[in-house]
Design a protein around this motif. Sequence first.
Motif, PDB file in Angstrom:
ATOM      1  N   ASP A 150      -7.898  -1.020  -9.290  1.00  0.00           N
ATOM      2  CA  ASP A 150      -6.485  -1.776  -8.830  1.00  0.00           C
ATOM      3  C   ASP A 150      -6.820  -3.251  -8.768  1.00  0.00           C
ATOM      4  OD1 ASP A 150      -8.166  -3.127  -6.899  1.00  0.00           O
ATOM      5  OD2 ASP A 150      -7.277  -2.148  -5.431  1.00  0.00           O
TER       6      ASP A 150
ATOM      7  N   PRO B 216      -7.883   5.831 -10.586  1.00  0.00           N
ATOM      8  CA  PRO B 216      -7.993   5.615  -9.559  1.00  0.00           C
ATOM      9  C   PRO B 216      -9.513   4.919  -9.205  1.00  0.00           C
ATOM     10  CG  PRO B 216      -7.951   8.155  -9.776  1.00  0.00           C
ATOM     11  CD  PRO B 216      -8.195   7.205 -10.614  1.00  0.00           C
TER      12      PRO B 216
ATOM     13  N   GLU C 252      -3.693   4.234  -1.566  1.00  0.00           N
ATOM     14  CA  GLU C 252      -3.917   2.887  -2.804  1.00  0.00           C
ATOM     15  C   GLU C 252      -3.657   2.026  -2.386  1.00  0.00           C
ATOM     16  OE1 GLU C 252      -3.415   4.712  -6.009  1.00  0.00           O
ATOM     17  OE2 GLU C 252      -4.634   7.051  -5.885  1.00  0.00           O
TER      18      GLU C 252
ATOM     19  N   ARG D 270       1.009  -1.052  -0.140  1.00  0.00           N
ATOM     20  CA  ARG D 270      -0.269   0.369  -0.062  1.00  0.00           C
ATOM     21  C   ARG D 270       0.882   1.390  -0.029  1.00  0.00           C
ATOM     22  NH1 ARG D 270      -3.512  -1.217   4.331  1.00  0.00           N
ATOM     23  NH2 ARG D 270      -2.053  -0.261   5.799  1.00  0.00           N
TER      24      ARG D 270
ATOM     25  N   ASN E 208      -1.966  -2.103  -4.287  1.00  0.00           N
ATOM     26  CA  ASN E 208      -1.367  -2.498  -5.361  1.00  0.00           C
ATOM     27  C   ASN E 208      -1.131  -3.764  -5.057  1.00  0.00           C
ATOM     28  OD1 ASN E 208       0.006  -2.039  -8.212  1.00  0.00           O
ATOM     29  ND2 ASN E 208       1.819  -3.008  -7.024  1.00  0.00           N
TER      30      ASN E 208
ATOM     31  N   THR F 127      -0.691   7.572  -0.218  1.00  0.00           N
ATOM     32  CA  THR F 127      -2.198   8.578  -0.601  1.00  0.00           C
ATOM     33  C   THR F 127      -3.510   6.854   0.347  1.00  0.00           C
ATOM     34  OG1 THR F 127      -1.520   6.398  -2.428  1.00  0.00           O
ATOM     35  CG2 THR F 127      -1.735   9.141  -2.593  1.00  0.00           C
TER      36      THR F 127
END
Length: 613
Positions: A234, A231, A167, A161, A169, A165
């Motif tokens: 994933d 955004p 986000e 992560r 992966n 942010t």
Amino acid sequence: MAFPDIQSFMRLLEDRGELLRVSAPVSVDLEITEIADRLVKSGGPAVLFENVRGSEFPVVIGLMGTRERTALALGVTDLDDLAKKVRALIDLKGRGGTLGMLGNVTKLGDAMNLPPKRVKTGPVQDIVWRGDEVDLSRIPILKCWPLDGGPFVTLPLVISRDPETGERNMGMYRMQVMGKNTTGMHWQRHKTGTKHLEKAKRLGQRLEVAVAIGGDPALIYAATAPLPPIPGLDEFALAGYLRGQRYPVTRGITVDLDVPANAEFILEGYVDPAEDWVMEGPFGDHTGFYTLPDLYPLFHVTAVTMRRQPVYPATIVGRPPMEDAYLIEASERLFLPAAQLIIPEITDYHMPPAGVAHNLVFVGINKGYPGQAYKVANGLFGLGQMMFAKVIVVLDDDVPVNHFEAVWRAVAEKAVPGRDTLTTRGPIDVLDHSSRGWGYGSKLIIDATTKRPEEIGGAESSREVQAGDLAHETVFSPAAAAELPDFDGVVAQRQNDDGYWLVALKKTRPGQAQELAKAYAAHPAAAGVRHLLICDEFTDVNDLQDVWWTILNNIDPERDVVQHGDLLTWDGARKLPEEGFVRPWPPKITMDPAVVERVDALWHVYGLPEQWR
């Protein structure tokens, strides 16, 4: 179609006769690789090895080892259906009033399956090893090829992560076992995991990592997919879309990361950016060559969780064709509509196995103006991981891009060396051993489309130009073997019907390939030949796929693709330090002859059909 887990997919394959069980004892040290390599290259079944020496867990391999099994794994009848599925999703229309909007409901319902679904726990956390209990040697991790630095996890779904942010992966990065609770983490410089680690280093903190082994086939595929930076999109989201329902995830036991609740194993732990990197490799890679040792981060395993009676899924990579070819083809089909949104004249594209994904791209276009082939190729170089492409061949839309021989025939007929070839530079895959620098090299565009008058020049610019107007005869008469010249180091050679001269050269001195190119270009046998393909002595000149696989791995186009008169010479021989090439040249992957002999002798013991031997 959503599979609850990988074992449910295995049961379906077994019901269809596409998974066989081997109850005889086998070794994770090269033996499973030799069996699996034979099966994938012959279109054989997946195999469940039930009795793995030194481990309590069985190994399954080859689950997506054919085009048909890959399509089945992704819930479609044929891989071409992936493009139709995505095209239908992105073709949301706001026209037609209420009825037109109602037509989007089903599509939007598909899109709602994108976010993962949080569950309290899952089968993958039925059994937990912590601290000193962690021992990776208990898991049947394969040593795939003779020169490999050790056992490697080959189907890891590596989850991290972004420390800033948040986000998430997931990527598939090979992992060499370094000790009972450590592995290498093969995060290359362009990978998202590397970016996460760099941010963690700036913040002075460890990076938590979870590695899933298993899950359902859609998730395994998703970890390999070159997702665009959108955004909310994933790998869990892609898997949810492919399976038609939200993907189940649960929180890790010792890491604050979402992990697939239906996996077979989870390795939880961290990478410390303050630590020195460790030497990882060699590894028999998807290029078909060994990747030589290099420094990479160390992954510390703090816990292993697993389901009851788990199966260890694995794959092997190496000399094509391999199982990864079908995963690459799935990505082709899945991302074709997106590529066409950006470059609408593209009618189709293909990355053939001989190009091992990044070395060769065939693209068909609907051509409408001069120079369009170069516009398309340069546009592709700017699309995500297509930046690593080394050679792009642009074709008329009536040439089937998945027909290897037809493409090279079109190149010989429609692409004049020098006039219709163009080199440029850019990023290169870090696994490329032939580039002028690590991750940096040159690229080649070949315009094999029918030429417009402006692309010819001179007197011919006043009229339309047809394929037959080019200098090359569409029917080429190859010279007989006796008519071909002798040259020091040439161990085999032939000319084919399309104007290619294929040569296997045992290189022993600097400049030898260039000497050969000049001598052959001046020889009468070169009349009408468009391309001279110089390979190493281990290449079969009667196998066009083998020739191009060797050539594409062994060239930096600006340095090694040189024009001599009307002849374009491709120097795919190994490069020497005396020629200014300072990096070691890796060997091609071959199996230990003793292992080949042992598998031959035991084939009937494994109970596998003779047709795949």
